[in-house]
Design a protein around this motif. Structure first.
Motif, PDB file in Angstrom:
ATOM      1  N   THR A 177       0.842  -1.196  -0.118  1.00 20.18           N
ATOM      2  CA  THR A 177      -0.077  -0.009   0.050  1.00 20.18           C
ATOM      3  C   THR A 177       0.947   1.214   0.119  1.00 20.18           C
ATOM      4  N   PRO A 178       0.383   2.206  -0.399  1.00 19.02           N
ATOM      5  CA  PRO A 178       1.246   3.555  -0.835  1.00 19.02           C
ATOM      6  C   PRO A 178       1.674   4.141   0.521  1.00 19.02           C
ATOM      7  N   ILE A 179       2.870   4.886   0.552  1.00 22.31           N
ATOM      8  CA  ILE A 179       3.356   5.462   1.765  1.00 22.31           C
ATOM      9  C   ILE A 179       2.984   6.850   1.653  1.00 22.31           C
ATOM     10  N   PHE A 215       0.338  13.490   1.887  1.00 20.99           N
ATOM     11  CA  PHE A 215       0.799  13.186   3.305  1.00 20.99           C
ATOM     12  C   PHE A 215       1.388  11.600   3.436  1.00 20.99           C
ATOM     13  N   LEU A 216       1.966  11.671   4.449  1.00 16.82           N
ATOM     14  CA  LEU A 216       2.625  10.182   4.690  1.00 16.82           C
ATOM     15  C   LEU A 216       1.374   9.303   5.284  1.00 16.82           C
ATOM     16  N   THR A 217       1.256   8.171   4.916  1.00 14.01           N
ATOM     17  CA  THR A 217       0.138   7.286   5.360  1.00 14.01           C
ATOM     18  C   THR A 217       0.039   7.146   6.849  1.00 14.01           C
ATOM     19  N   VAL A 218      -1.211   7.045   7.087  1.00 15.25           N
ATOM     20  CA  VAL A 218      -1.565   6.720   8.694  1.00 15.25           C
ATOM     21  C   VAL A 218      -2.013   5.239   8.656  1.00 15.25           C
ATOM     22  N   SER A 219      -2.346   4.662   7.510  1.00 11.94           N
ATOM     23  CA  SER A 219      -2.999   3.618   7.455  1.00 11.94           C
ATOM     24  C   SER A 219      -3.126   2.916   6.091  1.00 11.94           C
ATOM     25  N   GLY A 220      -2.885   1.643   5.833  1.00  9.22           N
ATOM     26  CA  GLY A 220      -2.970   1.018   4.428  1.00  9.22           C
ATOM     27  C   GLY A 220      -4.449   0.759   4.178  1.00  9.22           C
ATOM     28  N   GLN A 221      -5.371   0.852   5.126  1.00 10.07           N
ATOM     29  CA  GLN A 221      -6.829   0.116   5.087  1.00 10.07           C
ATOM     30  C   GLN A 221      -7.496   0.583   3.828  1.00 10.07           C
ATOM     31  N   LEU A 222      -7.586   1.836   3.525  1.00 12.75           N
ATOM     32  CA  LEU A 222      -8.521   1.984   2.170  1.00 12.75           C
ATOM     33  C   LEU A 222      -7.947   1.489   0.919  1.00 12.75           C
TER      34      LEU A 222
ATOM     35  N   GLU B 254       7.624   6.900  -5.820  1.00 12.59           N
ATOM     36  CA  GLU B 254       7.734   6.011  -4.681  1.00 12.59           C
ATOM     37  C   GLU B 254       7.861   4.697  -5.458  1.00 12.59           C
ATOM     38  N   PHE B 255       9.108   4.200  -5.023  1.00 13.25           N
ATOM     39  CA  PHE B 255       9.275   2.890  -5.486  1.00 13.25           C
ATOM     40  C   PHE B 255      10.028   1.939  -4.344  1.00 13.25           C
ATOM     41  N   TYR B 256      10.131   0.695  -4.632  1.00 13.31           N
ATOM     42  CA  TYR B 256      10.553  -0.287  -3.707  1.00 13.31           C
ATOM     43  C   TYR B 256      12.151  -0.811  -4.152  1.00 13.31           C
ATOM     44  N   MET B 257      12.804  -0.836  -3.128  1.00 13.11           N
ATOM     45  CA  MET B 257      14.510  -1.215  -3.274  1.00 13.11           C
ATOM     46  C   MET B 257      14.497  -2.336  -2.631  1.00 13.11           C
ATOM     47  N   VAL B 425       7.155  -5.934 -18.763  1.00  8.52           N
ATOM     48  CA  VAL B 425       6.074  -5.292 -18.688  1.00  8.52           C
ATOM     49  C   VAL B 425       6.660  -3.693 -19.096  1.00  8.52           C
ATOM     50  N   GLU B 426       5.952  -3.090 -19.992  1.00  8.05           N
ATOM     51  CA  GLU B 426       6.554  -1.865 -20.748  1.00  8.05           C
ATOM     52  C   GLU B 426       6.615  -0.815 -19.706  1.00  8.05           C
ATOM     53  N   ASN B 427       5.576  -0.491 -18.822  1.00  9.49           N
ATOM     54  CA  ASN B 427       5.477   0.782 -18.330  1.00  9.49           C
ATOM     55  C   ASN B 427       5.363   0.295 -16.662  1.00  9.49           C
ATOM     56  N   ILE B 428       6.381   0.898 -15.913  1.00 12.25           N
ATOM     57  CA  ILE B 428       6.566   0.652 -14.539  1.00 12.25           C
ATOM     58  C   ILE B 428       5.144   0.889 -13.435  1.00 12.25           C
ATOM     59  N   LYS B 429       4.170   1.813 -14.274  1.00 14.23           N
ATOM     60  CA  LYS B 429       3.074   2.042 -13.572  1.00 14.23           C
ATOM     61  C   LYS B 429       2.281   0.766 -13.257  1.00 14.23           C
ATOM     62  N   ASP B 430       2.487  -0.211 -14.287  1.00 10.70           N
ATOM     63  CA  ASP B 430       1.644  -1.339 -14.057  1.00 10.70           C
ATOM     64  C   ASP B 430       2.082  -2.475 -13.376  1.00 10.70           C
ATOM     65  N   VAL B 431       3.417  -2.231 -12.630  1.00 10.89           N
ATOM     66  CA  VAL B 431       3.721  -3.201 -11.593  1.00 10.89           C
ATOM     67  C   VAL B 431       3.623  -2.760 -10.159  1.00 10.89           C
ATOM     68  N   ILE B 432       3.083  -1.670 -10.139  1.00 14.28           N
ATOM     69  CA  ILE B 432       2.833  -1.224  -8.627  1.00 14.28           C
ATOM     70  C   ILE B 432       1.496  -1.065  -8.170  1.00 14.28           C
ATOM     71  N   PRO B 433       0.923  -1.352  -6.914  1.00 15.41           N
ATOM     72  CA  PRO B 433      -0.609  -1.285  -6.889  1.00 15.41           C
ATOM     73  C   PRO B 433      -0.843   0.322  -7.165  1.00 15.41           C
ATOM     74  N   PHE B 434      -0.243   1.117  -6.492  1.00 14.09           N
ATOM     75  CA  PHE B 434      -0.638   2.607  -6.391  1.00 14.09           C
ATOM     76  C   PHE B 434       0.169   3.530  -6.948  1.00 14.09           C
ATOM     77  N   PRO B 435       0.668   3.729  -8.432  1.00 15.70           N
ATOM     78  CA  PRO B 435       1.767   4.392  -8.787  1.00 15.70           C
ATOM     79  C   PRO B 435       1.664   6.013  -8.085  1.00 15.70           C
ATOM     80  N   ARG B 436       2.840   6.535  -7.892  1.00 17.54           N
ATOM     81  CA  ARG B 436       2.980   7.849  -7.609  1.00 17.54           C
ATOM     82  C   ARG B 436       4.139   8.538  -8.513  1.00 17.54           C
TER      83      ARG B 436
END
Lengths: 443, 443
Positions: A177-179, A215-222, B254-257, B425-436
């Motif tokens: 879930t996003p930060i 903002f920074l997340t307070v919960s990933g619930q939604l 925002e991405f994961y390492m 997968v071509e676009n990075i936005k498609d391998v993350i639940p909620f792209p920022r």
């Protein structure tokens, strides 16, 4: 340049050197657990003690793979002035059965190389001293070399792996879930806001990086609810944030939460029993919020905050309830409607109107988990959001109820509080590698 | 109130009801994989298709546990107008061998209950349509119900678990490195800064929550180095942030390492071969930065950025190098000293002065991993920090070299780029639940 083939071959060679030429490196844990004496091995680590006798030099070394040290036995001629507490060494030698009862194996050293000396006078950790946790907390970059902190962090690592395995084994899909979020899930005010460092320097020219305040997340619930609408069982395990001005031993500005969301769930018991029972393997009590308030009102104890239906339970109240129930974990269910966020399911009761929420209180900690059934019924959710003036902001959330909505619920567990609880650690700052709280963001 | 004993007993009863009374709920994946016909079962999920014939009603339902749907066979009398594509249903019935070759089992329905209808006109996903990824990206709250996105997120979840297992099995301690930090690891300017929402509203009265400016982490490396000085082998797998104004298909804010740090490591090969070889199981080439620049200079292709010793490799250069080496992963090692951050180990060469850094370039993606040996020698590190005027800020980092320093190194891998690479997968936005990314922080 090494061509594709030659580069590959060169690397293969390194990987598959004949055994005789390869050095056998052992972690301290492996060396200690070895069944049989071994030939030439190399062990690397930090010196925990040096004891020099006339005929023999004893070292204890540790590489963080276990609490126990490996004893190294060497000829006194191998001693040198850099070989002190805290120094990093490589010891080459033979792994032999130890004549001592206290240990299984010891390392008979042939060579000892100090790869990194240690300025022992300046080093804040001292040999054979039991430093209080408050003392080592001052040295966030060195305290992991303390026995207690080292053990706590190894357990934290194991617990992290166990949580991932548990959910994976039970068919949950893990969701990052996003930060950074444009939502304020709990409706609480204590949020951290984000801007680029340029914006922070020149607030006059403020345009948001994301076009909207973030903002920074307070919960990933939604966000988990979105995913529970596709995968049925989902979980997340990541950092959450509160800008609470608290120095308490139970609060951090950055902490980790395990959150799960279950679709096709129609009772709070599904959430309490199926999941948490397995997690805690402990007796627990269930009382309603109404009952909790009655218990508090009848208490002989006087509280700073007078217990009153409709008010939140304070720490002193939680403590009393846990004590009253016999110092076991206590679920409190069905909280006042007006006390809880918009997404909790209306119990349609009255006149004391409640929602299907649950908090788990545990001895010594207070609130460990919180959960609820979520309001899956479009008309209920819409009218609640309307009253709060949030219909536009949560149009996407209403959408989830329009397209194949399901009864669902979930819970979140504070990971640091969980560690405090199972390990009996007094201060939350000692179960997280780098604690962040108000006035403190070291490193 | 339920007393401790009664509450516990009540819950036990729910868990251990006699089999006849308990309903057997199956996930779609379990139903599809069943070996034998089963008695009464309940399956819950979302309707993927409805096909009504004179004599029989066919449904396909899916609960996100697998890509495949479960076929439900029912009497046409069970049809109702809410039973549409996208609606959520509970189907009670018997699991029987399917007469069709395409599937193993099917569910003979006795009752079908629509628990959540779906407004199909408004629902942006349509039955049996192959929506392009660009289209579903517009609906971050619903796209996980699309087949492709659903599969990608299930794989992401599995890959996450596999990464945790891999490191755990290899004796690494997992560390939650902090998200909020007062360091700026890479010395880069593209940071997100954090303040409480009050501070953001009233910048005039600015006092920092943490007393100092605080940022979102760009890498957990420095914190991992602290821990590698206690546990020898450590890793972290968490979110990192860049305030880059990029809309590219390879960048996110925002991405994961996945980052690992290894103590007692003296060559870049330790980092490249021991770890990454296992991760990638692919041929790869090793070239030095010097060789890379020569290759680029001799290229017939004209580049927008002229290749020059001392300049960073651009995307166009990386692409060319990968192509030149035969479209396999390419390690580029030993980069110019002045191009890289202060913590990388000085190769003490010249006149083209380099550090022991390594980047891994892969086909279609470019840079997937970056790593280096870290400067473990106090005098080298001190003089470098002095020249940069950073001695005070990094006193704690210098400390690590004072108290049992060890040769060490590590690497970081962009998790989304890794998923892009292995899945094509071509676009990075498609391998993350909620792209920022810049101008976009939906939900």
């Amino acid at each position: 340049m090494l061509g594709p083939r030659r580069g590959w071959q060169a690397l293969r060679r390194c990987v598959s050197l004949p055994r005789a030429q390869r050095e056998v490196r052992l972690r301290v844990r492996e060396a200690l657990g070895a069944r049989e004496p071994a030939g030439e091995v190399k062990v690397q680590g930090w010196v925990r003690s040096v004891r020099s006798q006339k005929e023999v030099l004893f070292l204890h070394i540790n590489d963080g793979s276990s609490l126990e040290n490996l004893q190294v036995v060497a000829d006194p001629s191998l001693e040198n002035r850099d070989l002190t507490f805290g120094s990093a060494v490589e010891v080459q030698g033979k792994l032999v059965k130890s004549p001592h009862r206290m240990q299984n194996m010891e390392l008979k050293a042939e060579t000892i190389r100090v790869v990194g000396p240690c300025d022992t006078l300046a080093f804040p950790l001292k040999t054979k001293e039991r430093h209080p946790l408050e003392y080592v907390r001052q040295f966030p970059h060195l305290r992991c070399r303390n026995n207690t902190l080292g053990s706590l962090l190894r357990i934290r690592s194991e617990a992290t792996a166990a949580i991932h395995s548990f959910f994976q084994d039970n068919g949950y899909v893990h969701i990052h879930t996003p930060i950074i979020t444009s939502n304020d899930c709990e409706g609480a005010g204590e949020l951290f806001q984000i801007e680029t460092s340029n914006e922070a320097r020149e607030p006059a020219e403020k345009t948001h990086f994301f076009d909207v305040p973030a903002f920074l997340t307070v919960s990933g619930q939604l966000h988990l609810e979105v995913m529970a609408g596709a995968f049925t069982h989902v979980f997340t395990f990541g950092p959450t944030f509160r800008a609470e001005n608290s120095q308490s031993r139970r609060h951090l500005a950055e902490f980790y939460m395990v959150e799960a969301e279950l679709s096709f769930t129609e009772s709070l018991e599904d959430i309490m029993q199926d999941r948490l029972e397995k997690t805690l393997k402990n007796k627990f009590v269930i009382i309603s919020y109404n009952e909790a308030v009655e218990i508090l009102k009848q208490a002989s104890q006087t509280f700073t905050f007078k217990p009153e239906w409709g008010c939140d339970l304070q720490t002193e109240h939680e403590k009393y309830l846990v004590k009253h129930c016999g110092e076991v974990p206590v679920f409190v269910i069905n909280y006042p409607y007006d006390l809880k966020p918009f997404y909790m399911r209306d119990n349609e009761d009255g006149p004391q109107h409640t929602v299907a929420a649950v908090d788990l209180l545990v001895p010594g900690i207070g609130e460990l988990c919180g959960g609820s059934l979520r309001e899956e019924r479009l008309p209920f959710l819409r009218s609640r959001l309307q009253r709060l003036g949030l219909t536009d902001a949560y149009q996407w959330y209403l959408d989830l109820r329009k397209f194949g909505s399901v009864p669902h619920g979930g819970f979140g567990m504070g990971f640091e509080r969980y560690l405090q609880y199972i390990l009996g650690v007094e201060n939350i700052k000692d179960v997280i590698p780098f604690p962040r709280f108000s006035h403190s963001c070291l490193l």
